[in-house]
Write an enzyme that holds these catalytic residues in place. Structure first.
Site, mmCIF file in Angstrom:
data_model
loop_
_atom_site.group_PDB
_atom_site.id
_atom_site.type_symbol
_atom_site.label_atom_id
_atom_site.label_comp_id
_atom_site.label_asym_id
_atom_site.label_seq_id
_atom_site.Cartn_x
_atom_site.Cartn_y
_atom_site.Cartn_z
ATOM 1 N N PHE A 147 -0.684 3.655 -5.481
ATOM 2 C CA PHE A 147 -1.218 2.291 -5.662
ATOM 3 C C PHE A 147 -2.649 2.130 -5.132
ATOM 4 C CE2 PHE A 147 3.409 1.875 -4.951
ATOM 5 C CZ PHE A 147 3.788 1.420 -6.204
ATOM 6 N N ASP B 6 -5.081 13.889 -14.145
ATOM 7 C CA ASP B 6 -4.386 12.907 -13.300
ATOM 8 C C ASP B 6 -3.152 13.564 -12.684
ATOM 9 O OD1 ASP B 6 -4.129 10.504 -12.023
ATOM 10 O OD2 ASP B 6 -3.167 9.460 -13.697
ATOM 11 N N GLU B 7 -2.696 13.016 -11.567
ATOM 12 C CA GLU B 7 -1.517 13.534 -10.855
ATOM 13 C C GLU B 7 -1.648 15.035 -10.595
ATOM 14 O OE1 GLU B 7 0.567 11.439 -9.670
ATOM 15 O OE2 GLU B 7 0.515 9.684 -10.976
ATOM 16 N N ALA B 8 -2.830 15.435 -10.168
ATOM 17 C CA ALA B 8 -3.119 16.871 -9.981
ATOM 18 C C ALA B 8 -2.232 17.505 -8.912
ATOM 19 C CB ALA B 8 -4.595 17.059 -9.632
ATOM 20 N N CYS C 200 2.723 1.320 9.850
ATOM 21 C CA CYS C 200 3.953 0.836 9.205
ATOM 22 C C CYS C 200 4.709 1.957 8.495
ATOM 23 C CB CYS C 200 3.627 -0.268 8.205
ATOM 24 S SG CYS C 200 2.959 -1.763 8.960
ATOM 25 N N LYS D 48 -6.239 5.363 -7.849
ATOM 26 C CA LYS D 48 -6.755 6.676 -8.252
ATOM 27 C C LYS D 48 -6.868 6.757 -9.775
ATOM 28 C CE LYS D 48 -3.387 8.956 -6.338
ATOM 29 N NZ LYS D 48 -2.611 7.793 -5.866
ATOM 30 N N THR D 49 -5.797 6.349 -10.454
ATOM 31 C CA THR D 49 -5.804 6.439 -11.923
ATOM 32 C C THR D 49 -6.832 5.472 -12.511
ATOM 33 O OG1 THR D 49 -3.509 7.158 -11.929
ATOM 34 C CG2 THR D 49 -4.353 6.255 -13.979
ATOM 35 N N CYS E 269 1.840 -5.175 6.273
ATOM 36 C CA CYS E 269 0.912 -5.892 7.158
ATOM 37 C C CYS E 269 -0.444 -6.195 6.532
ATOM 38 C CB CYS E 269 0.723 -5.106 8.458
ATOM 39 S SG CYS E 269 -0.365 -3.677 8.265
HETATM 40 P P1 ADP Z 1 -2.664 5.109 -8.203
HETATM 41 O O1 ADP Z 1 -3.048 5.953 -9.380
HETATM 42 O O2 ADP Z 1 -3.468 5.426 -6.974
HETATM 43 O O3 ADP Z 1 -1.174 5.136 -7.914
HETATM 44 P P2 ADP Z 1 -3.300 2.925 -9.981
HETATM 45 O O4 ADP Z 1 -4.727 3.140 -10.383
HETATM 46 O O5 ADP Z 1 -2.246 3.329 -10.970
HETATM 47 O O6 ADP Z 1 -3.028 3.599 -8.549
HETATM 48 O O7 ADP Z 1 -3.026 1.387 -9.677
HETATM 49 C C1 ADP Z 1 -3.815 0.600 -8.809
HETATM 50 C C2 ADP Z 1 -3.377 -0.848 -9.007
HETATM 51 O O8 ADP Z 1 -2.077 -0.997 -8.446
HETATM 52 C C3 ADP Z 1 -4.193 -1.894 -8.275
HETATM 53 O O9 ADP Z 1 -5.366 -2.269 -8.982
HETATM 54 C C4 ADP Z 1 -3.221 -3.050 -8.200
HETATM 55 O O10 ADP Z 1 -3.255 -3.799 -9.400
HETATM 56 C C5 ADP Z 1 -1.847 -2.379 -8.169
HETATM 57 N N1 ADP Z 1 -1.146 -2.425 -6.883
HETATM 58 C C6 ADP Z 1 0.189 -2.580 -6.743
HETATM 59 N N2 ADP Z 1 0.562 -2.538 -5.448
HETATM 60 C C7 ADP Z 1 -0.560 -2.342 -4.729
HETATM 61 C C8 ADP Z 1 -0.849 -2.191 -3.313
HETATM 62 N N3 ADP Z 1 0.122 -2.231 -2.385
HETATM 63 N N4 ADP Z 1 -2.133 -2.006 -2.939
HETATM 64 C C9 ADP Z 1 -3.109 -1.979 -3.868
HETATM 65 N N5 ADP Z 1 -2.917 -2.105 -5.202
HETATM 66 C C10 ADP Z 1 -1.659 -2.279 -5.640
HETATM 67 MG MG MG Z 2 -2.006 7.310 -10.566
HETATM 68 ZN ZN ZN Z 3 0.858 -1.812 7.742
#
Ligand code: ADP
Ligand code: MG
Ligand code: ZN
Length: 212
Positions: A20, A93-95, A191, A23-24, A153
């Protein structure tokens, strides 16, 4: 002028962080800009990661870009040999799901002038370095470490918390799949609980699942 000065320099860019952390989204943003600049872009993802779509990369905010699902890094190399024109930018992605054979490939691509942008988890849910990412971070030219928002938090989150064990079922009775996004939460160091956070499972899903 010496011929090598005319060559375009390759580069290794790594985007890492917890689940979250965007990265993607960041990978898609960089690759879209490369496409706007009319660069030839190829995007790979591991074929086991078909959570949202078979052939697209999809972010948690539903941004999408076409990709080629591959079983292993050798298949990436094979795909590149099938292209009519040499690729200029390779996105991955997901390297973290690929094995260490990804590392020499990435280095060779960059050395031959290709811009390689790879996104992946730097740590697994136990907080341990994940797959080839630590090595790629070491040899990268550019590293971006992103943060999510800790769901407990609100602090910057650097960890992925597992809140369901593999054999457990969600309150609606679905079996948890590895990587299913409701099986994980973004947490800060303070946390984060190493392993599965049973306290949260009990607190938020009381009477609906058996916690072991
Ligand atoms: P990753 O590839 O790192 O898993 P994504 O690029 O797929 O992340 O998604 C990022 C998006 O996830 C953010 O822009 C937001 O909309 C959503 N999101 C959901 N939960 C969270 C969180 N706890 N912190 C930040 N973004 C979050
Ligand atoms: Mg991702
Ligand atoms: Zn925390």
């Amino acid at each position: 002028m010496e011929p090598f000065r005319l060559m375009r320099m390759g580069v290794i860019e790594i985007i890492c962080g917890p689940m979250f952390s965007g990265k993607t989204e960041e990978l898609i943003r960089r690759l879209r800009r490369a496409k706007i600049a009319r660069q030839r872009v190829v995007v790979f993802k591991p074929s086991l990661d078909n959570r949202y779509d078979e052939i697209q990369i999809v972010s948690h905010s539903d941004q999408r870009i076409p990709s080629i699902p591959v079983e292993d890094p050798a298949m990436m190399e094979y795909c590149l040999t099938q292209l009519a024109l040499p690729v200029e930018v390779i996105g991955i992605d997901e390297a973290q799901f690929f094995d260490s054979s990804l590392i020499p490939l990435v280095e060779n691509w960059a050395n031959s002038g290709i811009r390689v942008v790879a996104a992946g988890l730097d740590q697994d849910y136990l907080g341990q370095p994940f797959g080839p990412i630590p090595h790629l971070l070491a040899i990268a030219d550019m590293v971006t470490k992103q943060y999510a928002v800790c769901v407990l938090c609100g602090a910057p989150a650097t960890k992925s918390q597992r809140v369901w064990a593999n054999h457990q079922k969600t309150p609606s009775g679905e079996k948890i799949l590895v990587g299913a996004h409701d099986a994980y939460e973004a947490r800060c160091r303070g946390c984060h609980v190493r392993g599965v956070d049973k306290a949260v499972v009990v607190a938020s899903h009381e009477n609906e699942t058996t916690v072991v």
